[in-house]
Design a protein around this motif. Structure first.
Motif, PDB file in Angstrom:
ATOM      1  N   ARG A  16       0.826  -1.215   0.000  1.00 33.56           N
ATOM      2  CA  ARG A  16       0.000   0.000   0.000  1.00 33.56           C
ATOM      3  C   ARG A  16       0.855   1.258   0.000  1.00 33.56           C
ATOM      4  O   ARG A  16       0.428   2.306  -0.461  1.00 33.56           O
ATOM      5  N   ALA A  17       2.066   1.117   0.572  1.00 36.20           N
ATOM      6  CA  ALA A  17       2.938   2.287   0.679  1.00 36.20           C
ATOM      7  C   ALA A  17       3.322   2.817  -0.702  1.00 36.20           C
ATOM      8  O   ALA A  17       3.736   3.964  -0.841  1.00 36.20           O
ATOM      9  N   GLN A  18       3.186   1.967  -1.723  1.00 33.23           N
ATOM     10  CA  GLN A  18       3.552   2.420  -3.076  1.00 33.23           C
ATOM     11  C   GLN A  18       2.474   3.298  -3.717  1.00 33.23           C
ATOM     12  O   GLN A  18       2.690   3.856  -4.775  1.00 33.23           O
ATOM     13  N   VAL A  19       1.310   3.369  -3.069  1.00 35.96           N
ATOM     14  CA  VAL A  19       0.200   4.101  -3.701  1.00 35.96           C
ATOM     15  C   VAL A  19       0.324   5.604  -3.450  1.00 35.96           C
ATOM     16  O   VAL A  19       0.514   6.034  -2.318  1.00 35.96           O
ATOM     17  N   GLU A  20       0.205   6.367  -4.502  1.00 36.48           N
ATOM     18  CA  GLU A  20       0.300   7.828  -4.427  1.00 36.48           C
ATOM     19  C   GLU A  20      -1.111   8.425  -4.375  1.00 36.48           C
ATOM     20  O   GLU A  20      -1.864   8.311  -5.345  1.00 36.48           O
ATOM     21  N   LEU A  21      -1.447   9.033  -3.227  1.00 31.03           N
ATOM     22  CA  LEU A  21      -2.802   9.599  -3.121  1.00 31.03           C
ATOM     23  C   LEU A  21      -2.866  11.073  -3.523  1.00 31.03           C
ATOM     24  O   LEU A  21      -3.939  11.663  -3.622  1.00 31.03           O
ATOM     25  N   GLN A  22      -1.689  11.672  -3.715  1.00 28.99           N
ATOM     26  CA  GLN A  22      -1.656  13.085  -4.119  1.00 28.99           C
ATOM     27  C   GLN A  22      -2.193  13.225  -5.536  1.00 28.99           C
ATOM     28  O   GLN A  22      -1.909  12.383  -6.385  1.00 28.99           O
ATOM     29  N   ARG A  23      -2.927  14.296  -5.738  1.00 27.52           N
ATOM     30  CA  ARG A  23      -3.377  14.574  -7.099  1.00 27.52           C
ATOM     31  C   ARG A  23      -2.943  15.970  -7.518  1.00 27.52           C
ATOM     32  O   ARG A  23      -2.692  16.836  -6.677  1.00 27.52           O
ATOM     33  N   GLU A  24      -2.847  16.142  -8.792  1.00 29.91           N
ATOM     34  CA  GLU A  24      -2.558  17.482  -9.315  1.00 29.91           C
ATOM     35  C   GLU A  24      -3.668  17.827 -10.299  1.00 29.91           C
ATOM     36  O   GLU A  24      -4.033  17.005 -11.140  1.00 29.91           O
ATOM     37  N   PHE A  25      -4.214  19.010 -10.151  1.00 31.19           N
ATOM     38  CA  PHE A  25      -5.217  19.485 -11.114  1.00 31.19           C
ATOM     39  C   PHE A  25      -4.825  20.880 -11.569  1.00 31.19           C
ATOM     40  O   PHE A  25      -4.309  21.667 -10.770  1.00 31.19           O
ATOM     41  N   VAL A  26      -5.082  21.189 -12.811  1.00 29.10           N
ATOM     42  CA  VAL A  26      -5.008  22.582 -13.254  1.00 29.10           C
ATOM     43  C   VAL A  26      -6.453  22.999 -13.519  1.00 29.10           C
ATOM     44  O   VAL A  26      -7.146  22.375 -14.322  1.00 29.10           O
ATOM     45  N   PHE A  27      -6.909  24.027 -12.806  1.00 26.68           N
ATOM     46  CA  PHE A  27      -8.332  24.364 -12.870  1.00 26.68           C
ATOM     47  C   PHE A  27      -8.695  25.117 -14.142  1.00 26.68           C
ATOM     48  O   PHE A  27      -7.937  25.955 -14.625  1.00 26.68           O
ATOM     49  N   HIS A  28      -9.881  24.800 -14.614  1.00 22.90           N
ATOM     50  CA  HIS A  28     -10.362  25.275 -15.907  1.00 22.90           C
ATOM     51  C   HIS A  28     -10.398  26.798 -16.004  1.00 22.90           C
ATOM     52  O   HIS A  28      -9.923  27.381 -16.989  1.00 22.90           O
ATOM     53  N   HIS A  29     -10.940  27.467 -15.002  1.00 20.27           N
ATOM     54  CA  HIS A  29     -11.080  28.926 -15.083  1.00 20.27           C
ATOM     55  C   HIS A  29      -9.921  29.661 -14.417  1.00 20.27           C
ATOM     56  O   HIS A  29      -9.395  30.609 -14.976  1.00 20.27           O
ATOM     57  N   SER A  30      -9.570  29.236 -13.199  1.00 24.76           N
ATOM     58  CA  SER A  30      -8.550  30.003 -12.464  1.00 24.76           C
ATOM     59  C   SER A  30      -7.170  29.785 -13.070  1.00 24.76           C
ATOM     60  O   SER A  30      -6.280  30.616 -12.910  1.00 24.76           O
ATOM     61  N   GLY A  31      -6.975  28.630 -13.729  1.00 26.96           N
ATOM     62  CA  GLY A  31      -5.653  28.310 -14.286  1.00 26.96           C
ATOM     63  C   GLY A  31      -4.650  27.915 -13.216  1.00 26.96           C
ATOM     64  O   GLY A  31      -3.490  27.625 -13.501  1.00 26.96           O
ATOM     65  N   LYS A  32      -5.114  27.881 -11.957  1.00 25.48           N
ATOM     66  CA  LYS A  32      -4.209  27.551 -10.844  1.00 25.48           C
ATOM     67  C   LYS A  32      -3.995  26.039 -10.757  1.00 25.48           C
ATOM     68  O   LYS A  32      -4.863  25.256 -11.171  1.00 25.48           O
ATOM     69  N   THR A  33      -2.840  25.675 -10.172  1.00 24.94           N
ATOM     70  CA  THR A  33      -2.528  24.253 -10.019  1.00 24.94           C
ATOM     71  C   THR A  33      -2.767  23.828  -8.575  1.00 24.94           C
ATOM     72  O   THR A  33      -2.350  24.526  -7.648  1.00 24.94           O
ATOM     73  N   TYR A  34      -3.420  22.698  -8.404  1.00 30.44           N
ATOM     74  CA  TYR A  34      -3.663  22.141  -7.075  1.00 30.44           C
ATOM     75  C   TYR A  34      -2.770  20.916  -6.885  1.00 30.44           C
ATOM     76  O   TYR A  34      -2.642  20.089  -7.797  1.00 30.44           O
ATOM     77  N   HIS A  35      -2.138  20.809  -5.711  1.00 36.91           N
ATOM     78  CA  HIS A  35      -1.430  19.588  -5.303  1.00 36.91           C
ATOM     79  C   HIS A  35      -1.975  19.200  -3.958  1.00 36.91           C
ATOM     80  O   HIS A  35      -2.031  20.038  -3.065  1.00 36.91           O
ATOM     81  N   GLY A  36      -2.326  17.953  -3.757  1.00 37.07           N
ATOM     82  CA  GLY A  36      -2.774  17.549  -2.434  1.00 37.07           C
ATOM     83  C   GLY A  36      -3.566  16.270  -2.494  1.00 37.07           C
ATOM     84  O   GLY A  36      -3.732  15.664  -3.557  1.00 37.07           O
ATOM     85  N   ILE A  37      -4.020  15.848  -1.330  1.00 34.83           N
ATOM     86  CA  ILE A  37      -4.923  14.698  -1.264  1.00 34.83           C
ATOM     87  C   ILE A  37      -6.326  15.294  -1.264  1.00 34.83           C
ATOM     88  O   ILE A  37      -6.680  16.053  -0.353  1.00 34.83           O
ATOM     89  N   PRO A  38      -7.118  14.988  -2.292  1.00 32.54           N
ATOM     90  CA  PRO A  38      -8.339  15.766  -2.539  1.00 32.54           C
ATOM     91  C   PRO A  38      -9.528  15.392  -1.656  1.00 32.54           C
ATOM     92  O   PRO A  38     -10.585  15.015  -2.137  1.00 32.54           O
ATOM     93  N   ILE A  39      -9.309  15.510  -0.354  1.00 36.43           N
ATOM     94  CA  ILE A  39     -10.370  15.251   0.625  1.00 36.43           C
ATOM     95  C   ILE A  39     -10.563  16.544   1.417  1.00 36.43           C
ATOM     96  O   ILE A  39      -9.569  17.143   1.870  1.00 36.43           O
ATOM     97  N   ILE A  40     -11.802  16.960   1.558  1.00 35.47           N
ATOM     98  CA  ILE A  40     -12.097  18.274   2.140  1.00 35.47           C
ATOM     99  C   ILE A  40     -13.089  18.113   3.296  1.00 35.47           C
ATOM    100  O   ILE A  40     -14.123  17.463   3.134  1.00 35.47           O
ATOM    101  N   ALA A  41     -12.759  18.727   4.442  1.00 32.62           N
ATOM    102  CA  ALA A  41     -13.729  18.716   5.556  1.00 32.62           C
ATOM    103  C   ALA A  41     -14.872  19.663   5.213  1.00 32.62           C
ATOM    104  O   ALA A  41     -14.652  20.760   4.695  1.00 32.62           O
ATOM    105  N   ALA A  42     -16.102  19.221   5.503  1.00 32.65           N
ATOM    106  CA  ALA A  42     -17.293  19.992   5.138  1.00 32.65           C
ATOM    107  C   ALA A  42     -17.357  21.330   5.870  1.00 32.65           C
ATOM    108  O   ALA A  42     -16.916  21.450   7.013  1.00 32.65           O
ATOM    109  N   ASN A  43     -17.965  22.306   5.192  1.00 27.42           N
ATOM    110  CA  ASN A  43     -18.099  23.641   5.795  1.00 27.42           C
ATOM    111  C   ASN A  43     -19.281  23.706   6.754  1.00 27.42           C
ATOM    112  O   ASN A  43     -20.077  24.626   6.720  1.00 27.42           O
ATOM    113  N   MET A  44     -19.355  22.691   7.609  1.00 29.69           N
ATOM    114  CA  MET A  44     -20.354  22.703   8.680  1.00 29.69           C
ATOM    115  C   MET A  44     -19.667  23.312   9.893  1.00 29.69           C
ATOM    116  O   MET A  44     -18.437  23.225  10.007  1.00 29.69           O
TER     117      MET A  44
END
Ligand code: 5GP
Length: 344
Positions: free
Chosen positions: A26-54
């Motif tokens: 399992r240690a070989q699995v890379e959970l990081q993702r990279e996205f380049v966003f369609h409108h902002s053009g910004k690049t995201y690096h991270g594990i794409p899990i987000i705590a809810a805005n509650m």
């Protein structure tokens, strides 16, 4: 009357079929993702899990704990202007925390003020309403996009491909998907409206990806395997409320009952939330959330490791070296039973 006959599924209706794999750990699995966003053009690096805005899970304390794993938090909407300015301008580097807002003029004014004072330190915003199908909502997304072209905008919630496309065309980079699946949500009960979450994710991801956008699966994950299914179904991001609730990093005091400790957790449209922030439930509406007492779970770190371990393991079962490959490697099988419940 037209009834859509095609079957729509939830996480509980499927399992992921194992596939031949060359991974040895399992240690070989890379959970990081990279996205380049369609409108902002910004690049995201991270594990794409987000705590809810509650207001219990979308806290600055949660952001610190999740930040250690390059995960994000959508801060809740009830922080005051000064706290948000202090938070965003005090960060050492640009953060993946989302600033959350509704769609009133007051929400827009508060956001503009925080942006000005925090010297544009905010990169991510989450514009969310319970029902993302209104014209007013789409127009608000357009307004934020026009005013802040460089921002990465997540907007929702919706559950169908047509409106997902419309939101991306209106300026959203990430469309938030989910109506009614949440752990403390009672929308389906109160209104009869909703959409099984696995199908919503599959259909909205397909629509978004066709236009170069992303989606965030919001609500309904109750075990780590559900995150694997959501990612497998095409979710780029996943938002979690209940799975992160009840921890130290959550807002709210510990409650003691019969010698056991609990933390309260409630929906943002529940009576509890409306009593706290809106002076009660307005006469013309009903509460669409509930309040529960959860056994206190200590620091969130152990739960995070559990979640990440589960998703990593899912990747090894299907031979995905990276989280990015999970969708491609996933074949769902329909099931009538998932778990052996003999011991409770
Ligand atoms: P969970 O991970 O707990 O299953 O779902 C979290 C999501 O539930 C949140 O991100 C939000 O979209 C949704 N939610 C939170 N509070 C309420 C509420 O009071 N009513 C409804 N309908 N949904 C809620």
């Amino acid at each position: 009357m037209h009834i859509e006959e095609s079957l729509k599924l939830d996480f509980k209706d499927v399992l992921i079929r194992p596939k031949r794999s060359t991974l040895t750990s399992r240690a070989q699995v890379e959970l990081q993702r990279e996205f380049v966003f369609h409108h902002s053009g910004k690049t995201y690096h991270g594990i794409p899990i987000i705590a809810a805005n509650m207001d219990s899970t979308g806290t600055m304390e949660m952001a610190a704990a999740l930040g250690k794993h390059q995960m994000s938090v959508a801060l809740h909407k009830h922080y005051d202007e000064a706290s948000l300015i202090a938070y965003f301008s005090g960060l050492q580097k640009k953060s993946t925390s989302f600033y959350s807002m509704g769609i009133t003029q007051a929400d827009f004014d508060k956001f503009s003020a925080v942006m000005n004072h925090a010297h544009n330190a905010i990169e991510y915003v989450c514009i969310d309403v319970a029902n993302g199908y209104t014209e007013g909502f789409i127009n608000f997304v357009k307004k934020v996009r026009t005013s802040y072209p460089h921002l990465t905008i997540m907007a929702g919630n919706v559950v169908t491909g047509d409106i997902t496309e419309e939101l991306i065309l209106a300026g959203a980079d990430i469309v938030k998907v989910g109506i009614g699946p949440g752990s403390v949500c009672t929308t389906r009960k109160m209104t009869g409206v909703g959409y099984p979450q696995l199908s919503a994710v599959i259909e909205c991801a397909d629509a978004a990806h066709g236009l170069g956008g992303q989606i965030c699966a919001d609500g309904g994950c109750v075990v780590p395997g559900d995150l694997a299914k959501a990612f497998g179904a095409g979710a780029d991001f996943i938002m979690l409320g209940g799975m992160l609730a009840g921890h130290d990093e959550c807002a709210g005091d510990l409650v003691e009952r019969d010698g056991q400790q609990f933390k309260s957790f409630y929906g943002m449209s529940s009576r509890a939330a409306m009593d706290k922030y809106a002076g009660g439930v307005a006469k013309y509406r009903a509460s669409e959330g509930k309040e529960v007492l959860l056994p206190y779970r200590g620091p969130v770190e152990a739960s995070l490791l559990d979640i990440l371990g589960g998703v990593r393991s899912a990747c090894t079962y299907v031979g995905a070296h990276k989280l990015k490959e999970l969708t491609k490697r996933t074949t769902f099988i329909r099931v009538t039973q998932q778990l052996n419940e003999v011991f409770g």
